[in-house]
Design an enzyme around this catalytic site. Structure first.
Site, short mmCIF file in Angstrom:
data_model
loop_
_atom_site.label_atom_id
_atom_site.label_comp_id
_atom_site.label_asym_id
_atom_site.label_seq_id
_atom_site.Cartn_x
_atom_site.Cartn_y
_atom_site.Cartn_z
CB CYS A 23 -63.44 19.68 -12.32
SG CYS A 23 -62.73 21.30 -12.67
CB CYS B 269 -62.52 22.64 -16.55
SG CYS B 269 -61.84 21.00 -16.31
CB CYS C 242 -62.08 24.64 -12.58
SG CYS C 242 -60.69 24.06 -13.58
CE LYS D 127 -55.81 20.91 -11.51
NZ LYS D 127 -57.19 20.59 -11.91
NE ARG E 282 -55.55 23.06 -18.53
CZ ARG E 282 -54.89 24.07 -18.00
NH1 ARG E 282 -54.42 25.04 -18.78
NH2 ARG E 282 -54.72 24.15 -16.70
NE ARG F 63 -57.70 24.64 -15.86
CZ ARG F 63 -58.73 24.72 -16.69
NH1 ARG F 63 -59.61 25.71 -16.56
NH2 ARG F 63 -58.91 23.83 -17.64
CE LYS G 229 -53.92 17.54 -12.21
NZ LYS G 229 -55.30 17.82 -12.42
CE1 TYR H 19 -54.49 10.51 -18.28
CE2 TYR H 19 -52.53 11.50 -17.30
CZ TYR H 19 -53.88 11.55 -17.59
OH TYR H 19 -54.62 12.62 -17.16
#
Ligand code: PBG
Length: 331
Positions: free
Chosen positions: A118, A120, A128, A195, A205, A221, A252, A317
């Protein structure tokens, strides 16, 4: 059959033995992908305020982190670069290439690295893709051209999988072509195929310094990520990406889109990844830090819901805790 409203359903819940016997959805640490951030601006491993336990790594420290993760049975990673220099036209992919080369040199095929693809984190405006001259629109074709070049550079550097998260149209076909024409037909594409434009990317971010908020016209976005208010786009765009050559598809964020996970699995049977994103992760971490949920059991409950809905694997995560936590699962 006559419905027996008095029928005793509680017999199958009476104790952990019978609950285990009737349980039929399980998570396994082998299904997990751990995100990693390599940040060119840090001199040492730097914990992130907005993502509990997650750090911005240097190239050296990411190697140490991967060694620890391997000990936890985690061998699949999603790599996000945070480059020092941002530009709106000329992108220098050197840092992530160096990181990938170092990881592959040290670990070879012990690890599987998906490289997030990407722009971004590279652009000053945080979008992006490339913007038009008046900064009022994201250019599709021009962005796809750069993304395909980027994907090829990532593959050459050792990425096992290309993971485009930009959401331009036609990028899967363009990336597949670029890879195939240059001898990388064995490299997989994990498409962020469904997404959604989401509130739950906030902590990420922050981590990637990639928020598009400063542009007065394109503040978000929504012209390329999907709308939560459209129930079909996720499936239709995923089918499109499969036709273009995606090997794995993704939904996502995860929890607000369980219905999309279920529909895509039922309709396509394709390998399906659920991304429990930064804001979803951090909301559990914040609840746990207040003593309002039990941390491991809360993550396990949500991971299991993703499996139940039809996900084959999970980006979390907390992936590096999966093996330990699963061993403590309270059924
Ligand atoms: C980049 C990208 C984003 C995420 C993964 N790749 C952020 C975004 O679209 O703004 C989000 C991951 C997360 O929140 O955990 N396009």
């Amino acid at each position: 059959m006559e419905t027996r409203y008095t029928s005793n359903r509680r017999r199958i819940r009476a104790n952990e033995h019978i609950r285990e016997l009737v349980a039929n959805v399980y998570v396994n640490h082998r299904d997990f992908i751990q995100p990693l951030f390599v940040d060119e601006s840090v001199q040492e491993r730097t914990p992130m305020a907005s993502l509990n336990e997650i750090a911005a790594d240097t190239i050296a420290s990411v190697l140490d982190q991967i060694a620890l993760d391997l000990e936890q049975g985690i061998s699949k990673f999603l790599l996000f670069p945070v480059p020092l220099h941002k530009s709106n036209t000329d992108f220098d992919f050197g840092f992530v290439i160096k990181a990938l080369q170092a990881i592959k040199k040290k670990f070879g095929n012990q690890v599987w690295i998906a490289a997030d693809t990407c722009l971004c984190a590279y652009t000053q405006h945080g979008h992006c893709g490339l913007l038009n001259e008046t900064q009022t629109a994201v250019l599709n074709h021009e962005s796809v051209t750069v993304l395909a070049q980027y994907a090829l550079a990532l593959a050459k550097a050792g990425a096992d999988c290309i993971a485009p998260s930009d959401m331009m149209d036609g990028r899967i076909a363009a990336i597949r072509n670029a890879l195939d024409e240059n001898g990388f037909d064995h490299i997989a594409i994990m498409s962020y195929s469904a997404k959604f434009s989401s509130q739950f990317y906030g902590p990420f971010r922050d981590a990637c310094k990639s928020s598009p908020g400063n542009n007065p016209i394109l503040k978000d976005r929504k012209t390329y990520q999907f709308s939560a208010y459209n129930a079909q786009d996720g499936l239709l765009s995923t089918i499109r990406d499969i036709e273009e050559g995606a090997d794995l598809v993704m939904v996502k964020p995860a929890l607000p889109y369980l219905d999309i996970i279920q529909t895509i699995k039922q309709e396509t049977k394709f390998p399906l990844v659920a991304y429990h994103v930064s804001g979803e992760y951090q909301s559990l971490e914040l609840l746990a830090s207040q003593g309002l949920v039990e941390r491991s059991q809360a993550h396990l409950e949500i991971w299991t819901s993703l499996k139940r809905a039809g996900a084959d694997c999970i980006i979390s995560y907390a992936a590096r805790h999966a093996k330990d936590w699963i061993a403590t699962i309270k059924i």
